[in-house]
Design a protein around this motif. Structure first.
Motif, PDB file in Angstrom:
ATOM      1  N   TYR A   6      -1.054  -5.078   1.086  1.00 51.76           N
ATOM      2  CA  TYR A   6      -2.476  -5.116   0.714  1.00 51.76           C
ATOM      3  C   TYR A   6      -2.887  -6.573   0.558  1.00 51.76           C
TER       4      TYR A   6
ATOM      5  N   ARG B 236       0.826  -1.193   0.000  1.00 48.39           N
ATOM      6  CA  ARG B 236       0.000   0.000   0.000  1.00 48.39           C
ATOM      7  C   ARG B 236       0.866   1.251   0.000  1.00 48.39           C
TER       8      ARG B 236
ATOM      9  N   SER C 145      -4.114   5.509  -6.598  1.00 55.44           N
ATOM     10  CA  SER C 145      -5.266   4.769  -6.118  1.00 55.44           C
ATOM     11  C   SER C 145      -5.874   3.934  -7.243  1.00 55.44           C
TER      12      SER C 145
ATOM     13  N   HIS D  60      -9.837  -2.757  -6.916  1.00 55.41           N
ATOM     14  CA  HIS D  60      -9.262  -4.094  -6.767  1.00 55.41           C
ATOM     15  C   HIS D  60      -9.031  -4.774  -8.109  1.00 55.41           C
TER      16      HIS D  60
ATOM     17  N   ARG E  39      -9.961  -6.097   1.743  1.00 55.98           N
ATOM     18  CA  ARG E  39     -10.595  -5.016   0.991  1.00 55.98           C
ATOM     19  C   ARG E  39     -12.061  -4.913   1.396  1.00 55.98           C
TER      20      ARG E  39
ATOM     21  N   THR F  74       1.612   4.700   1.468  1.00 57.44           N
ATOM     22  CA  THR F  74       1.373   5.479   2.670  1.00 57.44           C
ATOM     23  C   THR F  74       2.422   6.583   2.757  1.00 57.44           C
TER      24      THR F  74
ATOM     25  N   ARG G  50     -11.494   2.250  -3.795  1.00 60.81           N
ATOM     26  CA  ARG G  50     -10.160   2.253  -4.379  1.00 60.81           C
ATOM     27  C   ARG G  50      -9.124   2.162  -3.262  1.00 60.81           C
ATOM     28  N   HIS G  51      -7.926   1.722  -3.642  1.00 57.17           N
ATOM     29  CA  HIS G  51      -6.872   1.504  -2.667  1.00 57.17           C
ATOM     30  C   HIS G  51      -5.594   2.176  -3.160  1.00 57.17           C
ATOM     31  N   ASP G  52      -4.923   2.889  -2.259  1.00 56.07           N
ATOM     32  CA  ASP G  52      -3.669   3.546  -2.609  1.00 56.07           C
ATOM     33  C   ASP G  52      -2.562   2.503  -2.638  1.00 56.07           C
ATOM     34  N   ILE G  53      -1.984   2.305  -3.816  1.00 54.95           N
ATOM     35  CA  ILE G  53      -0.981   1.256  -4.010  1.00 54.95           C
ATOM     36  C   ILE G  53       0.375   1.861  -4.347  1.00 54.95           C
TER      37      ILE G  53
END
Length: 299
Positions: free
Chosen positions: A229, A190, A267, A270, A234, A192, A239-242
């Motif tokens: 992740y 992820r 972001s 999945h 999930r 961060t 959406r996910h910050d990758i």
């Protein structure tokens, strides 16, 4: 200060200092006087070194203004170094395909002399990736998880190393990370604020960090695997910050020798994460095949 394996050579150190100075300023030229001043060398010593480097092609001398810049022999040397690390033109072409398909930076890295070293990198036109080929990081927790996930022995040895920062280890979560990454064949980290700062702070540093920096890094990352992740975590269709997606490259002994990575930095839903992760696995598998490697089967 990093530990040394024996006596050093001050004359050699001066040559290295000059080459490192130019490497950090590849578009610039310097005269002997300025170079000597910037590196705290005597002018005769500096002149002798740059003259020898120029004659060998490692520097080029401009006859008009008598300045120096990086020379063509370093290109050959760099290619030979990459070949010795088993980074072939065919492997670079795999990185190019991955980069072009998703408009991202793709890279190959390996653990060299107990340091994670970037062996090759392809970025989209006009993009400054923020890292350079040859850049290295200490290979010690929490940095280097992608190099040990697929090998129980390597994971144990890595976890036993002196961590670069104070850590806690959530064994149950780490077991989940290992199991899921082996099942999927890839690792997704992820994005961060702490992760971005961590690698910028650690680049080029020795494994023995100053206490003040260790404390600061400890505030950024406190648990191995906390940035991973996992599919099961999930929620909804968000959406996910990758940050980075990585997959292992193997040799003919089924040992992991490199990592193929995609630097995402944004972001994604999945479905897009999965699509990119599978593409990274395809790239890693292609490089494995080029090495005559064999991919282990995890059950």
């Amino acid at each position: 200060m990093p530990e040394t394996s024996g006596r050093t050579s001050p004359p050699t150190d001066r040559v290295i200092a000059i080459l490192d100075f130019f490497a950090g300023r590849p578009q610039e030229r310097f005269g002997v006087s300025e170079l000597a001043r910037r590196l705290a060398l005597s002018k005769p010593t500096c002149l002798g070194i740059v003259t020898s480097l120029s004659e060998a092609g490692y520097l080029v001398r401009d006859t008009a203004d008598k300045s120096y810049r990086l020379g063509p022999s370093l290109i050959t040397l760099g290619h030979r170094a990459q070949e010795s690390m088993r980074v072939s033109p065919a492997a670079r072409e795999e990185l190019r395909r991955l980069s072009a398909r998703f408009g991202i930076t793709a890279a190959l890295s390996a653990v060299v002399d107990d340091r994670i070293t970037l062996l090759d990198l392809v970025a989209p036109a006009g993009v400054r990736p923020g890292v350079e080929i040859g850049q290295s990081y200490p290979f010690a927790p929490p940095v280097g998880l992608m190099f040990v996930l697929w090998d129980d022995g390597a994971a144990r040895e890595w976890l036993a190393r002196e961590p670069t920062i104070p850590l806690r280890t959530d064994t149950e979560r780490l077991d989940r990370v290992i199991a899921e990454c082996r099942a999927d064949g890839y690792l997704v980290e992820r994005l961060t604020p702490s992760g971005r700062r961590l690698y910028s702070l650690m680049a080029g540093m020795s494994a023995t960090l100053p206490d003040e920096l260790r404390v600061l890094l400890g505030e950024l990352v406190s648990d191995i695997g906390e940035r991973v992740y996992l599919r099961g975590e999930r929620t909804g269709r968000g959406r996910h910050d990758i940050s980075v997606i990585s997959a292992p490259v193997y040799d003919h002994y089924r040992r992991q020798v490199m990592v193929a990575s995609m630097h995402v930095g944004k972001s994604l839903p999945h479905s897009a994460i999965t699509e990119r992760a599978r593409a990274v696995v395809t790239t890693a598998d292609a490089v494995t095949a080029q090495l005559g490697g064999v991919k282990p089967i995890w059950r």
